[in-house]
Design a protein around this motif. Structure first.
Motif, PDB file in Angstrom:
ATOM      1  N   UNK A  96       0.786  -1.232   0.000  1.00  0.00           N
ATOM      2  CA  UNK A  96       0.000   0.000   0.000  1.00  0.00           C
ATOM      3  C   UNK A  96       0.823   1.290   0.000  1.00  0.00           C
ATOM      4  N   UNK A  97       2.153   1.176  -0.202  1.00  0.00           N
ATOM      5  CA  UNK A  97       2.967   2.393  -0.283  1.00  0.00           C
ATOM      6  C   UNK A  97       3.819   2.367  -1.551  1.00  0.00           C
ATOM      7  N   UNK A  98       4.566   3.439  -1.741  1.00  0.00           N
ATOM      8  CA  UNK A  98       5.437   3.533  -2.912  1.00  0.00           C
ATOM      9  C   UNK A  98       6.817   4.034  -2.494  1.00  0.00           C
ATOM     10  N   UNK A  99       7.744   3.988  -3.415  1.00  0.00           N
ATOM     11  CA  UNK A  99       9.066   4.531  -3.175  1.00  0.00           C
ATOM     12  C   UNK A  99       9.855   3.776  -2.118  1.00  0.00           C
ATOM     13  N   UNK A 100      10.516   4.545  -1.239  1.00  0.00           N
ATOM     14  CA  UNK A 100      11.395   3.950  -0.232  1.00  0.00           C
ATOM     15  C   UNK A 100      10.633   3.062   0.746  1.00  0.00           C
ATOM     16  N   UNK A 101       9.421   3.459   1.116  1.00  0.00           N
ATOM     17  CA  UNK A 101       8.635   2.666   2.056  1.00  0.00           C
ATOM     18  C   UNK A 101       8.263   1.307   1.454  1.00  0.00           C
ATOM     19  N   UNK A 102       7.904   1.323   0.181  1.00  0.00           N
ATOM     20  CA  UNK A 102       7.598   0.060  -0.482  1.00  0.00           C
ATOM     21  C   UNK A 102       8.846  -0.814  -0.556  1.00  0.00           C
ATOM     22  N   UNK A 103       9.988  -0.181  -0.788  1.00  0.00           N
ATOM     23  CA  UNK A 103      11.250  -0.942  -0.844  1.00  0.00           C
ATOM     24  C   UNK A 103      11.546  -1.596   0.500  1.00  0.00           C
ATOM     25  N   UNK A 104      11.255  -0.901   1.583  1.00  0.00           N
ATOM     26  CA  UNK A 104      11.428  -1.475   2.921  1.00  0.00           C
ATOM     27  C   UNK A 104      10.600  -2.743   3.040  1.00  0.00           C
ATOM     28  N   UNK A 105       9.340  -2.668   2.654  1.00  0.00           N
ATOM     29  CA  UNK A 105       8.467  -3.832   2.729  1.00  0.00           C
ATOM     30  C   UNK A 105       8.936  -4.974   1.857  1.00  0.00           C
ATOM     31  N   UNK A 106       9.286  -4.662   0.618  1.00  0.00           N
ATOM     32  CA  UNK A 106       9.726  -5.697  -0.321  1.00  0.00           C
ATOM     33  C   UNK A 106      10.991  -6.402   0.175  1.00  0.00           C
ATOM     34  N   UNK A 107      11.953  -5.613   0.653  1.00  0.00           N
ATOM     35  CA  UNK A 107      13.223  -6.186   1.121  1.00  0.00           C
ATOM     36  C   UNK A 107      13.008  -7.072   2.337  1.00  0.00           C
ATOM     37  N   UNK A 108      12.198  -6.618   3.265  1.00  0.00           N
ATOM     38  CA  UNK A 108      11.943  -7.411   4.479  1.00  0.00           C
ATOM     39  C   UNK A 108      11.223  -8.713   4.156  1.00  0.00           C
ATOM     40  N   UNK A 109      10.304  -8.677   3.226  1.00  0.00           N
ATOM     41  CA  UNK A 109       9.605  -9.902   2.823  1.00  0.00           C
ATOM     42  C   UNK A 109      10.555 -10.867   2.121  1.00  0.00           C
ATOM     43  N   UNK A 110      11.477 -10.316   1.349  1.00  0.00           N
ATOM     44  CA  UNK A 110      12.404 -11.153   0.571  1.00  0.00           C
ATOM     45  C   UNK A 110      13.527 -11.745   1.411  1.00  0.00           C
ATOM     46  N   UNK A 111      13.750 -11.195   2.586  1.00  0.00           N
ATOM     47  CA  UNK A 111      14.889 -11.648   3.405  1.00  0.00           C
ATOM     48  C   UNK A 111      14.450 -12.143   4.780  1.00  0.00           C
ATOM     49  N   UNK A 112      14.079 -11.222   5.638  1.00  0.00           N
ATOM     50  CA  UNK A 112      13.743 -11.567   7.014  1.00  0.00           C
ATOM     51  C   UNK A 112      12.580 -12.516   7.166  1.00  0.00           C
ATOM     52  N   UNK A 113      11.639 -12.443   6.251  1.00  0.00           N
ATOM     53  CA  UNK A 113      10.465 -13.319   6.343  1.00  0.00           C
ATOM     54  C   UNK A 113      10.849 -14.793   6.243  1.00  0.00           C
ATOM     55  N   UNK A 114      11.745 -15.101   5.338  1.00  0.00           N
ATOM     56  CA  UNK A 114      12.159 -16.500   5.154  1.00  0.00           C
ATOM     57  C   UNK A 114      12.825 -17.023   6.427  1.00  0.00           C
ATOM     58  N   UNK A 115      13.758 -16.252   6.942  1.00  0.00           N
ATOM     59  CA  UNK A 115      14.495 -16.671   8.143  1.00  0.00           C
ATOM     60  C   UNK A 115      13.548 -16.830   9.327  1.00  0.00           C
ATOM     61  N   UNK A 116      12.728 -15.812   9.564  1.00  0.00           N
ATOM     62  CA  UNK A 116      11.801 -15.849  10.688  1.00  0.00           C
ATOM     63  C   UNK A 116      10.821 -16.997  10.592  1.00  0.00           C
ATOM     64  N   UNK A 117      10.288 -17.212   9.399  1.00  0.00           N
ATOM     65  CA  UNK A 117       9.321 -18.285   9.206  1.00  0.00           C
ATOM     66  C   UNK A 117       9.906 -19.659   9.458  1.00  0.00           C
ATOM     67  N   UNK A 118      11.090 -19.909   8.924  1.00  0.00           N
ATOM     68  CA  UNK A 118      11.737 -21.218   9.085  1.00  0.00           C
ATOM     69  C   UNK A 118      12.115 -21.465  10.536  1.00  0.00           C
ATOM     70  N   UNK A 119      12.690 -20.460  11.190  1.00  0.00           N
ATOM     71  CA  UNK A 119      13.107 -20.616  12.583  1.00  0.00           C
ATOM     72  C   UNK A 119      11.904 -20.928  13.465  1.00  0.00           C
ATOM     73  N   UNK A 120      10.795 -20.240  13.229  1.00  0.00           N
ATOM     74  CA  UNK A 120       9.614 -20.489  14.055  1.00  0.00           C
ATOM     75  C   UNK A 120       9.080 -21.898  13.852  1.00  0.00           C
ATOM     76  N   UNK A 121       9.008 -22.344  12.607  1.00  0.00           N
ATOM     77  CA  UNK A 121       8.464 -23.681  12.360  1.00  0.00           C
ATOM     78  C   UNK A 121       9.307 -24.764  13.027  1.00  0.00           C
ATOM     79  N   UNK A 122      10.615 -24.538  13.078  1.00  0.00           N
ATOM     80  CA  UNK A 122      11.501 -25.498  13.735  1.00  0.00           C
ATOM     81  C   UNK A 122      11.339 -25.421  15.250  1.00  0.00           C
ATOM     82  N   UNK A 123      11.175 -24.215  15.767  1.00  0.00           N
ATOM     83  CA  UNK A 123      11.070 -24.044  17.222  1.00  0.00           C
ATOM     84  C   UNK A 123       9.913 -23.086  17.554  1.00  0.00           C
ATOM     85  N   UNK A 124       8.672 -23.590  17.494  1.00  0.00           N
ATOM     86  CA  UNK A 124       7.488 -22.750  17.753  1.00  0.00           C
ATOM     87  C   UNK A 124       7.226 -22.567  19.242  1.00  0.00           C
TER      88      UNK A 124
END
Length: 205
Positions: A96-124
């Motif tokens: 729902x945003x553009x420019x730098x704010x959208x880039x923040x969202x895109x980058x976090x989804x592309x990086x931190x989301x994978x790590x956080x999701x996998x770690x939680x599934x292993x140790x919920x």
């Protein structure tokens, strides 16, 4: 599915129930990727947006359930201010945003989301030690974190964005903002959001 805390024996970690949820989640992620990995950028954007909206709706349901289970003062149980909550904030910024704010969202989804999701599934540690495997909160946890892994892989596989070394500033900025907000709430309500005020995740769900 909607039992109260302590009404049934918790699933626990590294149990048959835990491994069953992991297997189901991995299968769902694999099927979803197989059906969407060839989507174009506009279609991926719509998937991110739709997933974010659904995640936010389910988070509201979780918040209401946890407030009823505990109390309004038990902020650890319902405020979405943990690392894995990044899906909600990054998803909104990406959708729902553009420019730098959208880039923040895109980058976090592309990086931190994978790590956080996998770690939680292993140790919920914030759901299965408290509720049965097929409780609404346990299932929500694996759906939520499975979505994190799915979106992260999808963004990278479809080259929705091209990651650069300098993108670390976008990821760090969102995590820092969440941490500052969590620390303020922790001080006001004696909480442990983002697990930054105490060693043990008290009341977390």
């Amino acid at each position: 599915m909607f039992s109260n805390m302590g009404e049934y024996e918790p699933c626990g970690i590294f149990t048959i129930g835990h491994f069953s949820l992991i297997l189901i989640t991995v299968i769902v992620i694999f099927i979803a990727l197989k059906k969407t990995v060839n989507k174009n950028k506009e279609q991926v954007y719509k998937i991110i947006k739709c997933t974010t909206i659904i995640a936010c709706i389910l988070e509201v349901v979780k918040i209401i359930f946890n407030i009823k289970q505990n109390s309004f003062k038990a902020v650890n149980t319902y405020l979405p201010l943990y690392y894995c909550s990044i899906l909600l904030y990054a998803g909104v910024l990406s959708s729902f945003t553009k420019g730098a704010l959208k880039r923040v969202g895109d980058v976090c989804l592309a990086t931190g989301s994978i790590v956080g999701g996998i770690v939680f599934m292993i140790y919920p540690s914030t759901s299965l030690p408290i509720y049965p495997a097929f409780h609404i909160l346990s299932i929500h946890s694996f759906l939520f974190h499975g979505a994190m892994v799915y979106l992260g892989i999808l963004i990278n596989k479809t080259r929705y964005i091209e990651l650069k070394k300098s993108d670390i500033k976008y990821f760090a900025s969102l995590v820092l903002c969440m941490s500052i907000l969590a620390l303020i709430v922790n001080k006001l309500f004696d909480g442990n959001l983002m697990f930054i005020s105490n060693n043990f995740p008290r009341y977390a769900n």
